[in-house]
Design a protein around this motif. Sequence first.
Motif, PDB file in Angstrom:
ATOM      1  N   VAL A  42      14.580  -6.616 -12.036  1.00 53.09           N
ATOM      2  CA  VAL A  42      14.434  -6.477 -13.488  1.00 53.09           C
ATOM      3  C   VAL A  42      13.045  -5.932 -13.842  1.00 53.09           C
ATOM      4  CG1 VAL A  42      14.219  -7.788 -15.614  1.00 53.09           C
ATOM      5  CG2 VAL A  42      16.135  -8.228 -14.102  1.00 53.09           C
ATOM      6  N   TRP A  43      12.024  -6.537 -13.248  1.00 56.01           N
ATOM      7  CA  TRP A  43      10.655  -6.081 -13.551  1.00 56.01           C
ATOM      8  C   TRP A  43      10.418  -4.684 -12.996  1.00 56.01           C
ATOM      9  CZ3 TRP A  43       8.031  -8.180 -17.261  1.00 56.01           C
ATOM     10  CH2 TRP A  43       8.229  -9.513 -17.582  1.00 56.01           C
ATOM     11  N   ALA A  44      11.080  -4.347 -11.893  1.00 59.63           N
ATOM     12  CA  ALA A  44      10.959  -2.993 -11.351  1.00 59.63           C
ATOM     13  C   ALA A  44      11.530  -1.987 -12.339  1.00 59.63           C
ATOM     14  CB  ALA A  44      11.682  -2.904 -10.006  1.00 59.63           C
ATOM     15  N   LEU A  45      12.656  -2.339 -12.972  1.00 55.55           N
ATOM     16  CA  LEU A  45      13.239  -1.426 -13.967  1.00 55.55           C
ATOM     17  C   LEU A  45      12.287  -1.252 -15.143  1.00 55.55           C
ATOM     18  CD1 LEU A  45      15.543   0.245 -15.177  1.00 55.55           C
ATOM     19  CD2 LEU A  45      16.582  -1.874 -16.001  1.00 55.55           C
ATOM     20  N   SER A 249       3.425  -6.105 -21.382  1.00 55.39           N
ATOM     21  CA  SER A 249       3.353  -4.704 -20.941  1.00 55.39           C
ATOM     22  C   SER A 249       2.468  -4.572 -19.710  1.00 55.39           C
ATOM     23  CB  SER A 249       2.775  -3.816 -22.050  1.00 55.39           C
ATOM     24  OG  SER A 249       3.420  -4.061 -23.267  1.00 55.39           O
ATOM     25  N   GLY A 250       1.518  -5.507 -19.584  1.00 52.97           N
ATOM     26  CA  GLY A 250       0.595  -5.478 -18.445  1.00 52.97           C
ATOM     27  C   GLY A 250       1.320  -5.527 -17.110  1.00 52.97           C
ATOM     28  N   HIS A 251       2.470  -6.217 -17.072  1.00 56.35           N
ATOM     29  CA  HIS A 251       3.244  -6.261 -15.822  1.00 56.35           C
ATOM     30  C   HIS A 251       3.593  -4.835 -15.389  1.00 56.35           C
ATOM     31  CE1 HIS A 251       4.232 -10.621 -15.552  1.00 56.35           C
ATOM     32  NE2 HIS A 251       4.000 -10.577 -16.833  1.00 56.35           N
ATOM     33  N   ALA A 252       4.148  -4.077 -16.339  1.00 54.43           N
ATOM     34  CA  ALA A 252       4.576  -2.709 -16.006  1.00 54.43           C
ATOM     35  C   ALA A 252       3.376  -1.862 -15.591  1.00 54.43           C
ATOM     36  CB  ALA A 252       5.282  -2.095 -17.202  1.00 54.43           C
ATOM     37  N   VAL A 253       2.262  -2.038 -16.304  1.00 53.22           N
ATOM     38  CA  VAL A 253       1.063  -1.246 -15.994  1.00 53.22           C
ATOM     39  C   VAL A 253       0.579  -1.567 -14.574  1.00 53.22           C
ATOM     40  CG1 VAL A 253      -1.326  -0.783 -16.671  1.00 53.22           C
ATOM     41  CG2 VAL A 253       0.413  -1.126 -18.430  1.00 53.22           C
ATOM     42  N   VAL A 254       0.479  -2.862 -14.256  1.00 50.08           N
ATOM     43  CA  VAL A 254      -0.029  -3.266 -12.937  1.00 50.08           C
ATOM     44  C   VAL A 254       0.896  -2.778 -11.822  1.00 50.08           C
ATOM     45  CG1 VAL A 254      -0.454  -5.273 -11.437  1.00 50.08           C
ATOM     46  CG2 VAL A 254      -1.313  -5.266 -13.779  1.00 50.08           C
ATOM     47  N   ILE A 257       0.551   1.025 -11.434  1.00 51.90           N
ATOM     48  CA  ILE A 257      -0.730   1.492 -10.868  1.00 51.90           C
ATOM     49  C   ILE A 257      -0.821   1.110  -9.389  1.00 51.90           C
ATOM     50  CG2 ILE A 257      -3.229   1.113 -10.935  1.00 51.90           C
ATOM     51  CD1 ILE A 257      -2.981   1.065 -13.998  1.00 51.90           C
ATOM     52  N   VAL A 258      -0.414  -0.095  -9.072  1.00 57.21           N
ATOM     53  CA  VAL A 258      -0.478  -0.520  -7.661  1.00 57.21           C
ATOM     54  C   VAL A 258       0.466   0.322  -6.804  1.00 57.21           C
ATOM     55  CG1 VAL A 258       0.079  -2.420  -6.062  1.00 57.21           C
ATOM     56  CG2 VAL A 258      -1.243  -2.878  -8.123  1.00 57.21           C
ATOM     57  N   GLY A 259       1.669   0.561  -7.312  1.00 59.75           N
ATOM     58  CA  GLY A 259       2.652   1.301  -6.513  1.00 59.75           C
ATOM     59  C   GLY A 259       2.425   2.789  -6.507  1.00 59.75           C
ATOM     60  N   GLY A 270       5.363  -1.545  -6.224  1.00 60.26           N
ATOM     61  CA  GLY A 270       4.328  -2.366  -6.862  1.00 60.26           C
ATOM     62  C   GLY A 270       4.900  -3.713  -7.295  1.00 60.26           C
ATOM     63  N   ALA A 271       6.090  -3.681  -7.892  1.00 60.20           N
ATOM     64  CA  ALA A 271       6.722  -4.936  -8.336  1.00 60.20           C
ATOM     65  C   ALA A 271       7.020  -5.821  -7.136  1.00 60.20           C
ATOM     66  CB  ALA A 271       7.999  -4.629  -9.110  1.00 60.20           C
ATOM     67  N   VAL A 272       7.540  -5.233  -6.068  1.00 64.39           N
ATOM     68  CA  VAL A 272       7.864  -6.016  -4.871  1.00 64.39           C
ATOM     69  C   VAL A 272       6.595  -6.660  -4.310  1.00 64.39           C
ATOM     70  CG1 VAL A 272       8.676  -5.900  -2.480  1.00 64.39           C
ATOM     71  CG2 VAL A 272       9.895  -4.643  -4.277  1.00 64.39           C
ATOM     72  N   LEU A 273       5.544  -5.859  -4.174  1.00 66.45           N
ATOM     73  CA  LEU A 273       4.312  -6.356  -3.557  1.00 66.45           C
ATOM     74  C   LEU A 273       3.646  -7.442  -4.407  1.00 66.45           C
ATOM     75  CD1 LEU A 273       2.102  -5.988  -1.327  1.00 66.45           C
ATOM     76  CD2 LEU A 273       0.962  -4.455  -2.923  1.00 66.45           C
TER      77      LEU A 273
END
Lengths: 316, 438
Positions: A42-45, A249-254, A257-259, A270-273
């Motif tokens: 869900v967060w990946a989407l 929104s910070g979740h999506a940004v992080v 950027i990480v991924g 990024g979401a997985v990690l």
Amino acid sequence: MLLDRWKGGAFPLAFGLVAAALAAVPFFADLFLQTFLTEILVWALFAVSFDLIFGYTGLLSFGQALFFGLGGYAVAIPILKLGLGTGSGLLLSMAVPAAFAAFVGFFSVRLTGIHFVIITIIFALIGSTVAETWTSLTGGADGLVFMPPPLDLGVAKLDLMDIRTTYYLVLAIVALSWLFLRRMVRSPLGKVFVAIRENEERARLIGYDVRRYKLLAFVIAGGLSGLAGGLYVLSLKYASASFLHWSISGHAVVYTIVGGAGTLLGPVLGAVLVMSLEHYLVKMVEATDLVVGAVLVSTLLLAPMGIVGFLRGRSR
Amino acid sequence: MKEGKGKKVVRVMTGSEISRRDFLRTTAVGAAGLAVGSLPFAPFTYGAEKPIRIGMIQENTVGATVYGLWLTKAAKAAVAKLNAEGGIAGRKVELIDYDTKVNPAWASSMFKKLILEDKVDFTMGSVHSGVQMAVFPLAEQYKMPYIGGGAMAAGLTGKDAVAYYSRIHTHARMQAAAGWKWGFANLGRNWTFLVADYAWGHSLAEEFGSRIKAAGGKTQTILAPQNTSDFVPFLQKVDPSTTVLFTAFLGAPALGVMRQTVELGLHKRLQRYTVICCTDGVGQETVGKESAGAHYLSYYPRHASQVPKELQAYDKAYRKAVGMTDDGKDASNPKNTATVSHMWTMWTTPYMIKLAVEKSGWKDSRKNADFMTAFNTLKVKAGPWAPQGDLFMRENDHQGFHDHYLEEVRPDLSLKVIARVAKEKLVYDAPVDLRKKL
């Protein structure tokens, strides 16, 4: 090398393998892993939808939480207060946020840079304040608890109280959404988005209606953010005004950027990690946010283009 | 020592000789003796049965940290005491706790982790109504007993209450029932509610306000965002005829509204009244000397000297166990104030779990429904596990009832109990009947 192959035609095979592996998860993994993977998907989407406007169109929006939260309420309120079905809720979870994105985008995409960032935060703040205070409709900060009726697909009814069923539903929708976005960014439309990101002035001079294209990207991303919110709320059976807060929104940004922004694959990685780190370190470190912060800072310093960007750089 | 064939001899420093077998035998016996001697004397034999696991969620970081800190302290102390006294039904008790980050979504993840990964038997905790609501569907889905730990929204045990949730402590409606009449009779008839513009603030204004109006009083409600720092524009709206200013904010804004009320001089012409939730865990010295004269509705006296005489012995032992001084401060750092009115819930809950397990004959999750029935029919007598006094649960809505207190801030900034409200006076019609939903 692997990434080049990915580009060169191995994608269907790789995608099929990953999808098959994910589809097989319920056969060997416990319920916790299934529910955790549901959350990650869900967060990946949500992150991938953000990647469309940030990574491909160059718009840094902190307002995606507004659409995420609205998507959640678009599922919960019709089920709870109007007696509608889960399928209708899911459709509304895309339609309502997309309509709001059209409204917010109409004003926002006229602006650029920091002004765009700020106006998106302001819209998200307005949304979360309204949701917090309109308690009769939204339940405010306490939220709304609901039990989704089975999802009627005509040939079968899916019981979303079952973890495995919810996992498969989320996996299917996220996979289809990802494929849809991949197709889009590779189409001429996607090339226009990238042209706007790279040089907005030049895109305008060669005849593109930049504002309209930015608005289109904003609306599509808003609709998909809403769908992520709708799926999230369906998996939790709970919607809250806190989901509209701009910090979500910070979740999506992080994750993006990480991924690696502008890759579609990066936000998923990024979401997985980040989520795996948070969940598996929580028994050792209480302040998991510090770990996420450390990962983010390290990524920005060591791999500014994110994991995917870093791997691409090495393969060259 | 006789040397046999093939026997290897160990020459020790004393010069005497022993065989390898003797050496090994002696060493093994010595080691075994040492190992047995080093074992702690267990308070009871745990037996072969696996421990009972209690999962807890608390607000340990972000906002409300002071609540998480003290409620966790109380829970850990309670579990240690339970184990020292033989555990629950002869089984050792383990406590597994996670931070909610005051974030319903994260809390929901952690609750799932407790149920599906840590395989806990019972759950408890959180002072945040939104967090508790977020985990309700999980408690229902997995038929997981969940005992709340300090959240005050009346609706948690209202018409939409869920069958696997119980609350042993007060909430906004009960607080109004406990506090309005005293305030109306002793402080004044014209009230202004300056409250946080979200569910909890609305709930208090509505519950107190409706009673004041019904009794012929006058009310005014002013809503301010929860994160307000400048209260002057809101305080300026206070009706000049107001005699009682009731405020309800959490954290820094709770202190802000109190200070700014004094700065504007309103404290000279108004009576200040609120629920202790606003400043539990905050010393009155932090508010300032002008806080003298303010009134709080509390659920446990902050100072040991104010505890009713018949409860003082229990209170003394309880304060020692959780590391709290007679003045409600942290025994290891007197600068910190404990959340005295809330933390007893996490001290009493593990004991009530024990009582319900024993009453229902619970052995595993197959009897969770019976456990809930047993838990919600408990009548706990005042004692070492119930220093707050007698407490009883109501089976219909899984709501607990206990005494309340009215406290006044004295010039030395201590809180003096000026009235005690008996729990029997706080009973209201149950808004829901959960008995057939288990």
